[in-house]
Design a protein around this motif. Structure first.
Motif, mmCIF file in Angstrom:
data_model
loop_
_atom_site.group_PDB
_atom_site.id
_atom_site.type_symbol
_atom_site.label_atom_id
_atom_site.label_comp_id
_atom_site.label_asym_id
_atom_site.label_seq_id
_atom_site.Cartn_x
_atom_site.Cartn_y
_atom_site.Cartn_z
ATOM 1 N N GLY A 19 0.785 -1.368 -0.075
ATOM 2 C CA GLY A 19 -0.012 -0.104 -0.007
ATOM 3 C C GLY A 19 0.766 1.382 0.110
ATOM 4 N N LEU A 20 1.930 1.149 -0.403
ATOM 5 C CA LEU A 20 2.826 2.395 -0.665
ATOM 6 C C LEU A 20 2.805 3.184 -1.980
ATOM 7 C CD1 LEU A 20 6.049 1.430 1.279
ATOM 8 C CD2 LEU A 20 4.257 2.805 1.988
ATOM 9 N N THR A 21 2.596 4.530 -2.083
ATOM 10 C CA THR A 21 2.863 5.175 -3.420
ATOM 11 C C THR A 21 4.320 5.155 -3.823
ATOM 12 O OG1 THR A 21 2.950 7.323 -2.277
ATOM 13 C CG2 THR A 21 1.028 6.394 -2.565
ATOM 14 N N THR A 22 4.423 5.557 -5.101
ATOM 15 C CA THR A 22 5.851 5.801 -5.466
ATOM 16 C C THR A 22 6.682 6.844 -4.779
ATOM 17 O OG1 THR A 22 4.787 7.160 -7.421
ATOM 18 C CG2 THR A 22 5.631 4.809 -7.866
ATOM 19 N N ARG A 23 5.698 8.027 -4.328
ATOM 20 C CA ARG A 23 6.221 9.002 -3.535
ATOM 21 C C ARG A 23 6.697 8.858 -2.146
ATOM 22 N NH1 ARG A 23 3.545 14.733 -4.103
ATOM 23 N NH2 ARG A 23 4.144 14.445 -6.228
ATOM 24 N N GLN A 24 5.845 7.916 -1.679
ATOM 25 C CA GLN A 24 6.300 7.595 -0.262
ATOM 26 C C GLN A 24 7.731 6.806 -0.391
ATOM 27 O OE1 GLN A 24 2.664 5.331 0.424
ATOM 28 N NE2 GLN A 24 2.154 6.736 2.186
ATOM 29 N N VAL A 25 8.006 5.657 -1.328
ATOM 30 C CA VAL A 25 9.092 5.145 -1.499
ATOM 31 C C VAL A 25 10.122 5.947 -1.744
ATOM 32 C CG1 VAL A 25 10.080 3.071 -2.766
ATOM 33 C CG2 VAL A 25 7.606 2.971 -1.952
ATOM 34 N N ALA A 26 9.922 6.857 -2.759
ATOM 35 C CA ALA A 26 11.005 7.596 -3.231
ATOM 36 C C ALA A 26 11.591 8.634 -1.916
ATOM 37 C CB ALA A 26 10.434 8.745 -4.069
ATOM 38 N N THR A 27 10.699 9.187 -0.902
ATOM 39 C CA THR A 27 10.979 9.830 0.163
ATOM 40 C C THR A 27 11.708 8.764 1.171
ATOM 41 O OG1 THR A 27 9.057 11.016 0.189
ATOM 42 C CG2 THR A 27 10.153 10.904 2.236
ATOM 43 N N MET A 28 11.257 7.438 1.136
ATOM 44 C CA MET A 28 11.900 6.654 2.147
ATOM 45 C C MET A 28 13.238 6.228 1.589
ATOM 46 S SD MET A 28 8.900 3.954 2.753
ATOM 47 C CE MET A 28 9.459 2.933 3.901
ATOM 48 N N ILE A 29 13.671 6.234 0.406
ATOM 49 C CA ILE A 29 14.946 5.972 -0.222
ATOM 50 C C ILE A 29 15.761 7.251 -0.894
ATOM 51 C CG2 ILE A 29 14.146 3.692 -0.707
ATOM 52 C CD1 ILE A 29 14.303 4.161 -3.534
ATOM 53 N N GLY A 30 15.259 8.374 -0.714
ATOM 54 C CA GLY A 30 16.057 9.394 -0.764
ATOM 55 C C GLY A 30 16.137 9.656 -2.553
ATOM 56 N N VAL A 31 15.225 9.409 -3.326
ATOM 57 C CA VAL A 31 15.078 9.652 -4.744
ATOM 58 C C VAL A 31 14.083 10.400 -4.969
ATOM 59 C CG1 VAL A 31 16.660 7.681 -5.387
ATOM 60 C CG2 VAL A 31 14.158 7.435 -5.467
ATOM 61 N N THR A 32 13.621 10.723 -6.365
ATOM 62 C CA THR A 32 12.532 11.331 -6.709
ATOM 63 C C THR A 32 11.486 10.146 -7.068
ATOM 64 O OG1 THR A 32 12.973 11.231 -8.991
ATOM 65 C CG2 THR A 32 13.556 13.230 -7.697
ATOM 66 N N ALA A 33 10.030 10.557 -7.063
ATOM 67 C CA ALA A 33 9.115 9.918 -7.289
ATOM 68 C C ALA A 33 9.172 9.155 -9.021
ATOM 69 C CB ALA A 33 7.681 10.381 -7.004
ATOM 70 N N GLY A 34 9.707 10.170 -9.626
ATOM 71 C CA GLY A 34 10.015 9.633 -11.270
ATOM 72 C C GLY A 34 10.775 8.769 -11.106
ATOM 73 N N HIS A 35 11.884 8.816 -10.334
ATOM 74 C CA HIS A 35 12.935 7.772 -10.527
ATOM 75 C C HIS A 35 12.487 6.509 -10.046
ATOM 76 C CE1 HIS A 35 16.999 6.369 -10.854
ATOM 77 N NE2 HIS A 35 17.029 5.748 -9.406
ATOM 78 N N VAL A 36 11.633 6.471 -9.043
ATOM 79 C CA VAL A 36 11.133 4.913 -8.743
ATOM 80 C C VAL A 36 10.219 4.519 -9.555
ATOM 81 C CG1 VAL A 36 9.465 3.984 -7.136
ATOM 82 C CG2 VAL A 36 10.968 5.673 -6.400
ATOM 83 N N ARG A 37 9.567 5.528 -10.394
ATOM 84 C CA ARG A 37 8.698 4.811 -11.662
ATOM 85 C C ARG A 37 9.615 4.261 -12.745
ATOM 86 N NH1 ARG A 37 5.646 9.416 -9.996
ATOM 87 N NH2 ARG A 37 6.688 10.601 -11.513
ATOM 88 N N ASN A 38 10.831 5.187 -12.774
ATOM 89 C CA ASN A 38 11.829 4.375 -13.962
ATOM 90 C C ASN A 38 12.108 3.243 -13.567
ATOM 91 O OD1 ASN A 38 11.298 6.569 -15.826
ATOM 92 N ND2 ASN A 38 12.913 7.901 -14.734
ATOM 93 N N LEU A 39 12.542 3.212 -12.253
ATOM 94 C CA LEU A 39 13.102 1.709 -11.852
ATOM 95 C C LEU A 39 12.007 0.673 -12.077
ATOM 96 C CD1 LEU A 39 14.995 2.978 -8.343
ATOM 97 C CD2 LEU A 39 16.024 2.270 -10.503
ATOM 98 N N GLU A 40 10.848 1.036 -11.621
ATOM 99 C CA GLU A 40 9.849 -0.010 -11.524
ATOM 100 C C GLU A 40 9.592 -0.427 -13.148
ATOM 101 O OE1 GLU A 40 7.376 1.024 -7.675
ATOM 102 O OE2 GLU A 40 6.411 1.542 -9.863
ATOM 103 N N THR A 41 9.570 0.385 -13.931
ATOM 104 C CA THR A 41 9.484 0.067 -15.563
ATOM 105 C C THR A 41 10.705 -0.543 -16.260
ATOM 106 O OG1 THR A 41 9.698 2.348 -16.327
ATOM 107 C CG2 THR A 41 7.444 1.916 -15.572
ATOM 108 N N GLY A 42 11.901 -0.479 -15.476
ATOM 109 C CA GLY A 42 13.091 -0.659 -16.379
ATOM 110 C C GLY A 42 13.768 0.178 -17.049
#
Length: 80
Positions: A19-42
């Motif tokens: 139940g986490l958003t990309t923004r929440q994960v991004a904040t937790m790991i110190g990157v942008t939400a866009g970077h999390v999306r890029n990681l998730e999509t390869g």
């Protein structure tokens, strides 16, 4: 398909499961939400330090996201 695409897809499924958003994960790991999306999509490779932080944020062991990936890829990291 590179290893990080498989990792990203598994990470996204896990993120959604807990139940986490990309923004929440991004904040937790110190990157942008866009970077999390890029990681998730390869669209971005993941560095070892970011991978470790991502696993912590998703509450999974580092090997958990890699399970079954090695069986699906050849020695060059391409889908077999």
């Amino acid at each position: 398909m590179k290893t990080y695409r498989f990792l990203g897809a598994k990470a996204r499924r896990r993120r959604e499961e807990i139940g986490l958003t990309t923004r929440q994960v991004a904040t937790m790991i110190g990157v942008t939400a866009g970077h999390v999306r890029n990681l998730e999509t390869g669209n971005s490779d993941i560095s070892p330090p970011t991978y470790k932080l991502l696993c912590g944020a998703l509450h999974v062991e580092m090997d958990a996201l890699r399970e079954e990936i090695d069986d699906r890829l050849d020695d060059d990291g391409e889908a077999a």
